[in-house]
Structures are given as C-alpha cells and as structure tokens.
Write a protein that holds these residues in place. Sequence first.
Motif, PDB file in Angstrom:
ATOM      1  N   SER A  42      27.077 -34.799  57.483  1.00 36.47           N
ATOM      2  CA  SER A  42      25.735 -34.922  58.035  1.00 36.47           C
ATOM      3  C   SER A  42      25.688 -36.183  58.880  1.00 36.47           C
ATOM      4  CB  SER A  42      24.697 -34.999  56.906  1.00 36.47           C
ATOM      5  OG  SER A  42      23.407 -35.220  57.436  1.00 36.47           O
ATOM      6  N   THR A  43      25.309 -36.025  60.148  1.00 30.58           N
ATOM      7  CA  THR A  43      25.268 -37.169  61.055  1.00 30.58           C
ATOM      8  C   THR A  43      24.240 -36.883  62.141  1.00 30.58           C
ATOM      9  OG1 THR A  43      26.612 -38.607  62.474  1.00 30.58           O
ATOM     10  CG2 THR A  43      27.186 -36.270  62.460  1.00 30.58           C
ATOM     11  N   THR A  44      24.303 -37.619  63.233  1.00 28.84           N
ATOM     12  CA  THR A  44      23.394 -37.372  64.343  1.00 28.84           C
ATOM     13  C   THR A  44      24.190 -37.119  65.613  1.00 28.84           C
ATOM     14  OG1 THR A  44      23.217 -39.687  65.051  1.00 28.84           O
ATOM     15  CG2 THR A  44      21.697 -38.933  63.320  1.00 28.84           C
ATOM     16  N   LYS A  81      19.456 -34.705  64.122  1.00 28.15           N
ATOM     17  CA  LYS A  81      20.386 -34.590  63.009  1.00 28.15           C
ATOM     18  C   LYS A  81      21.236 -33.341  63.188  1.00 28.15           C
ATOM     19  CE  LYS A  81      20.504 -34.195  57.956  1.00 28.15           C
ATOM     20  NZ  LYS A  81      19.677 -34.159  56.728  1.00 28.15           N
ATOM     21  N   THR A 104      25.233 -40.348  67.289  1.00 30.69           N
ATOM     22  CA  THR A 104      26.455 -40.942  66.744  1.00 30.69           C
ATOM     23  C   THR A 104      27.690 -40.291  67.347  1.00 30.69           C
ATOM     24  OG1 THR A 104      25.433 -41.577  64.655  1.00 30.69           O
ATOM     25  CG2 THR A 104      27.820 -41.264  64.644  1.00 30.69           C
ATOM     26  N   ARG A 114      30.741 -43.986  64.101  1.00 26.67           N
ATOM     27  CA  ARG A 114      29.567 -44.671  63.568  1.00 26.67           C
ATOM     28  C   ARG A 114      29.605 -46.175  63.826  1.00 26.67           C
ATOM     29  NH1 ARG A 114      29.327 -41.260  57.872  1.00 26.67           N
ATOM     30  NH2 ARG A 114      27.763 -39.728  58.551  1.00 26.67           N
ATOM     31  N   LEU A 138      34.739 -39.848  62.064  1.00 22.71           N
ATOM     32  CA  LEU A 138      33.308 -40.112  62.001  1.00 22.71           C
ATOM     33  C   LEU A 138      33.022 -41.587  61.730  1.00 22.71           C
ATOM     34  CD1 LEU A 138      30.478 -38.974  62.135  1.00 22.71           C
ATOM     35  CD2 LEU A 138      30.644 -38.389  59.697  1.00 22.71           C
TER      36      LEU A 138
END
Length: 317
Positions: A21-23, A10, A26, A71, A67
């Motif tokens: 907030s993402t990874t 993360k 991604t 995704r 983003l």
Amino acid sequence: MSTTTSVGGKVLLDVGGKKFSTTIQTLTSHEEDSYFTALFSRHWELEKDERGRIFIDRNGDLFVEILEYMRNAQNYDIPSDEHLQHKLLNEAAFFQLHKLSARLYLFKDTSLLNVEHQRILNKFYGKKHQHWQLMYKATRDGFDTAAFHKLCANRNRLTMTVIQSTDGYLFGGIDARNFEDTSDSEDTSDCEDTSDYDRISPFLFLLVNANRNHPTKFLPIKKIVPYYVNKYGLSFGKADEYDLRISDRSNENMNSYCNLGRNYSDTIGLGKNTFTGSHHFQTKEIEVFTLASRPIISIQNVAITHWPKSSLKTTED
C-alpha cells in the motif's frame, strides 16, 4: 474491472503475491521516465483485481527494497549483501529507475568488478558516487602497448586501472599522468577533463590477492610527478624503480612485475609478493577507466564474479 487512477492517490499493489500500500506520488516523484510514471499516466486504464490491487509480476521480496528507495531516495542505503545488489540491478532496470541503477552501477562495462569492489574503489578514490567510463579493455582492444596508447592517449587524464592476473587476483592503481596525445584517439566527450587531476594523489590498491588480505590502499611515500608517456605501457612509480609494471603483451609472458615499497607504502609487508604471491606474473584482463561526467547506465555486463567478502582497510589515518 478497470478504472482511471488520478495522480497522487492511494494505490494497492500485488507484486508477485506480496501486498503493498503506497501512493502514486511516491511511485512517480523520483524518476521522470520510469515504469510507474508510464503506468499511472492519465491515458492508461488500469486493470485491478476484486480488491482493487494492481498486479505486477515481479519478485515481491525485492520490491520491498524498491519501494523503500522510492519512499526515501536521497537517504536510501544500498544493501551490503552483494547477491541482493545484483538482483536489485535487474529490478531497477525493469522499473526503469535510472538513478537507482546509477548508484548501484559505478564502473560502466566492467567484467572484473562486482558491486562491492566498485564501492570499495570509490571509497579509496574519495567519492562514493563517482562514475567511471571504460577507456580500454585488453581482451577487447589488445594486450599490446600500442593498443593501450591508442585508446588512453589524452593529456592530463586521471585513470583507474584494474588488473586481473591469470590466478584471478585483482589489483591496480589510480594515476594522473600525461599520456601521449595522438590525432586518432577516441572521442571522450562523455568524460570529465581533469578537475581532480591536481587534487588526487596516486595510489595502488589490492582487492583480491594470494594471501587473502583485506582490500587495501597503498599511498605514495615520496612525491610522484605525472610524466609524459611515450613508449611504456601501464606502470606505477618512477622510471626504473616501478612498484607495478605491466609488460607488452602481458597475457603471453611473465614479464609484468611488482616491487611494492619503492614509491608506495608497503603496509602489509609483502613487498614483491603483494598482489599475486610472486614477483612476476601474467595477466588475464586489464581494464582502464577514466572519470565520467555523468552517470552512465548499463547493466548488461555487470560482473557476476563472487569474491570472498572482506572488510575495508586503508593506509590512511
């Protein structure tokens, strides 16, 4: 505070003051050489703020779209807003998202076509993600017929021609014809042969005209066989009954003309006045494209002309 970030975990981002907030997966799974694959290389030490966020000095509102693309890249819908599309081109370039740039930018090196018009022409063509390579540009290469033949001389080449009149109207056509072959023609290794040569029916189109009609595609009303061009320049239709013809040194005279309805359907009923509001006209720019075999990324010359938005209309059922 600095730390080494492991791939796949993360991650918290602060993009221009907007929090995300993402990874890492991604951010890095769709492009091999992007900004983020470099950022999250195991060899980099990432500077974070006291809350563990990585700051990126870009527009946070635009990063929402970036983003969203990362995704769900395959199903990402390009925004219809033209101004947003131009901004996204810049962001895609900064983040080195080449695949996104390729989807936004379809006609390499055009100065005539905005993003909306590029998408419309591809819809007319029948492949929404088709990319095009610029072969000839009149203000760069010359408005004389000899210059046109020198750069467009290649057998069985499918071409998309965009014409701008001195009044700023945009129109043109797609054709598959046998251009005169010359020994000094440019290398076209980046362009496809003509896998679509026999499949595509020629057509004329308008994007912007004097009567504010919707962008329209004009299909043939009779069979138009590709012919061997040797002394004529840009022309659409059959010899001696052209629907659209561009004269030699068309930027210096009013000898170019429209006679729509002879070989192509005059579905809006304007005939010779279809493109510029008059039979004869003078050109300001001409661009001729051919099929590109792969996406060609270039945003330096993206068209910034803003034309009135309009819905798409074709003559097809």
